[in-house]
Enzyme design. Structure first.
Site, short mmCIF file in Angstrom:
data_model
loop_
_atom_site.label_atom_id
_atom_site.label_comp_id
_atom_site.label_asym_id
_atom_site.label_seq_id
_atom_site.Cartn_x
_atom_site.Cartn_y
_atom_site.Cartn_z
N GLU A 15 0.90 -1.05 0.00
CA GLU A 15 -0.25 0.04 -0.28
C GLU A 15 0.76 1.07 0.16
O GLU A 15 0.91 2.35 -1.38
CB GLU A 15 -0.91 0.12 0.85
N GLY A 62 5.85 -2.00 14.68
CA GLY A 62 5.25 -1.07 14.16
C GLY A 62 4.10 -0.10 14.75
O GLY A 62 3.81 0.50 14.65
N GLU A 71 -4.08 -6.28 17.12
CA GLU A 71 -2.87 -6.94 16.24
C GLU A 71 -1.99 -7.37 17.67
O GLU A 71 -1.03 -8.40 16.96
CB GLU A 71 -1.59 -5.51 15.51
N HIS A 108 -26.16 7.63 20.23
CA HIS A 108 -27.27 7.87 19.88
C HIS A 108 -26.90 6.70 18.11
O HIS A 108 -28.03 7.20 17.36
CB HIS A 108 -27.55 9.40 18.55
N LYS A 124 -1.55 -10.93 3.41
CA LYS A 124 -0.52 -10.10 1.87
C LYS A 124 0.05 -10.87 0.71
O LYS A 124 -0.13 -10.49 -0.36
CB LYS A 124 0.54 -9.17 2.99
#
Ligand code: F6P
Length: 553
Positions: A214, A269, A355, A386, A518
């Site tokens: 990505e 990460g 994760e 709401h 992936k």
């Protein structure tokens, strides 16, 4: 350190028996039987954060047994091991040292006899100098203009953390516009490119590995877009920067060595916002504020490391979470920041927690027999009230909730804030105690009188309007969302998740599950480009591929 299976501890059996008593006890009764419950079950940290965990389905005994569990499972040692740089991320053979990134005492921390504080301080200094030159206008784009826009391209931890913090600390931001691009859907990048001027924009390619599809796809498209306008390859030097562990990959992409802000494999990460991945935060709020942010996290690290377990906020919150997920079998935890600037906090916590603790194999290699990491979800109050609060009030699920509430708002607009606070108090009270006592009482009198005319109506009210309560909540009151206090809060959750993972006896610092998707995406992509022919997918995937392809004939 010896791994201990939760179910083989003495505390496990004690807690299971204890659960059989507590599961039928109502919060209403716990409060009635102890008027000092709030004082006993709340912790004040530096008068900056107050954690009220009294509205939980726990007693003094519950806490005692859970605290005994921490002893049996050597939690103290586990914490020491993390802080000392031991390779506790065993499946990747790495240390876990995000705490070093905010070690404000600068005391040495060693990996293989090398003091990593030297590298950390070097990069911090580089970020300070660079950010100052961008903010004060000295850093010029390729046509000699100062910078107005920053685009952070990254995904997962290279996006969610810095994005969340930048939003949460908007009141501290300067004149620079900060944009975040994460999705491989071209729309995300295109929409940002439409808003910016390449002459005055800096791109931060934020990726630990510098291989994530990505991020690299977005980064190459941004580079192409930029070079199409600037024409000269060397103009990249004023506009493209890498925040990464992998210097080699960043160089291959075409980033100047001087523009690489490095971090290290011992930073996971989802913990990387404290590293050079935090550069977009620094550019938004300035280096001094970032230092305060690190200071806050460091203060929570010290609290976590040094405070006895029964007064240790991350440990207490982790134990409460374990109580619900493992013993009550609850599957989710909801996070409600009552602060609009904190709107990204639930999705940031999703990655941090899910994760980390979304695992089902114990450290000793067996499939666990209990629930592990909870599903994390949420939205800012009062919007959630709401939308989905109905299900928490009257549905069939047990959903422990954290309410995160600043005492001072950054925007004092008439009586908005006091109304916001009233709503938070009303929700936590109602979730705990259900239909108000007075309301209950009146209905009961009517019902007893058996007035025929009202009978059905009252019955309807009883059945359908009744909220049974007993839904647990933690109230986390924060003086104000300042850089320091936000640092405290994030570190609090990081450590909570660490404790959960340790007690669940799972490895919290890898994410192998994400890797498979992936790889398959890569195979399918090659198939679309006719570089690889695949007919062996299941009929559903194969059918979807064929249908999609039929539009591109
Ligand atoms: O989603 C998996 C993951 O590896 C996350 O842990 C990480 O934050 C994200 O991908 C991005 O990875 P990178 O920073 O290497 O691009």
């Amino acid at each position: 350190m010896k791994n201990i299976n939760l179910t083989e501890t003495k505390s496990w059996n004690i807690l299971k028996n204890h659960f059989n008593i507590i599961k039928n006890v109502h919060l209403k009764d716990l409060f009635l039987s102890d008027p000092h419950r709030f004082n006993k079950f709340s912790i004040n940290f530096e008068n900056k954060i107050l954690v009220d965990f009294s509205k939980n389905r726990i007693t003094k005994d519950t806490l005692k047994y859970l605290l005994d569990l921490t002893k049996e499972m050597n939690l103290k040692n586990a914490i020491k091991n993390m802080f000392s740089g031991m390779r506790i991320n065993e499946t990747e053979n790495r240390s876990v040292l995000h705490i070093a990134l905010r070690n404000q005492k600068n005391s040495p921390i060693f990996i293989n006899d090398y003091n990593i504080m030297l590298d950390i301080n070097h990069v911090l200094k580089k970020m300070k100098n660079f950010s100052e030159s961008v903010i004060n206008g000295n850093w010029k784009g390729y046509t000699g203009k100062s910078i107005s826009d920053i685009v952070n391209i990254g995904i997962g931890g290279s996006d969610l953390g810095p994005y969340m913090v930048t939003e949460a600390l908007r009141p501290y931001k300067n004149h620079l516009n900060i944009h975040y691009v994460s999705n491989i859907d071209g729309t995300h990048l295109v929409e940002v490119l439409n808003k910016i001027n390449p002459e005055t924009t800096i791109f931060l390619i934020s990726s630990k590995t510098f291989t994530t599809d990505e991020t690299m796809t977005n980064a190459y498209s941004a580079k192409m877009w930029f070079l199409k306008i600037s024409k000269e390859k060397n103009t990249l030097d004023q506009h493209f920067f890498a925040l990464t562990v992998d210097v080699k990959n960043a160089l291959e992409f075409g980033i100047n060595i001087k523009n690489i802000f490095q971090f290290w494999n011992w930073v996971g990460g989802r913990f990387s916002l404290w590293s050079s991945v935090g550069l977009s935060i620094i550019l938004s709020i300035g280096f001094d504020n970032f230092k305060k942010f690190l200071n806050g996290a460091c203060a929570m690290d010290n609290h976590f490391y040094h405070t006895e377990h029964k007064k240790n906020i991350p440990i207490i919150l982790a134990l409460i979470s374990i109580w619900y997920t493992v013993f009550f079998g609850s599957e989710t935890e909801a996070i409600f920041p009552y602060d609009q600037y904190m709107h990204k906090f639930p999705s940031y916590l999703q990655q941090l927690n899910m994760e980390s603790n979304g695992k089902s194999i114990s450290k000793t290699g067996q499939r666990v027999s209990y629930q592990t990491g909870p599903i994390i979800w949420g939205a800012p109050g009062t919007n959630g009230q709401h939308a989905f609060f109905q299900l928490i009030h009257q549905g069939t699920k047990l959903i422990p909730c954290d309410f995160i509430v600043p005492i001072y708002s950054h925007n004092n607009l008439t009586d908005h804030h006091i109304k916001l606070i009233s709503n938070f108090l009303a929700q936590t009270k109602t979730l705990a105690f259900g239909t108000m006592d007075e309301f209950y009482f009146k209905k009961t009198i009517f019902f007893k009188k058996n007035i025929k005319h009202y009978k059905d109506k009252i019955k309807t009210d009883f059945l359908f309007k009744q909220c049974t309560g007993n839904q647990p909540t933690n109230s986390i009151l924060i003086q104000k969302i300042t850089p320091y206090n936000l640092g405290l809060l994030i570190a609090l959750y990081e450590h909570k998740i660490f404790v959960q993972g340790h007690l669940l006896n799972i490895f919290s610092f890898d994410q192998w599950g994400v890797e498979l998707g992936k790889k398959i995406a890569e195979i399918i992509y090659r198939n679309f480009n006719n570089r690889e022919k695949i007919n062996s997918f299941d009929s559903s995937t194969q059918g979807l591929i064929s249908f999609y392809k039929s539009f591109y004939k």
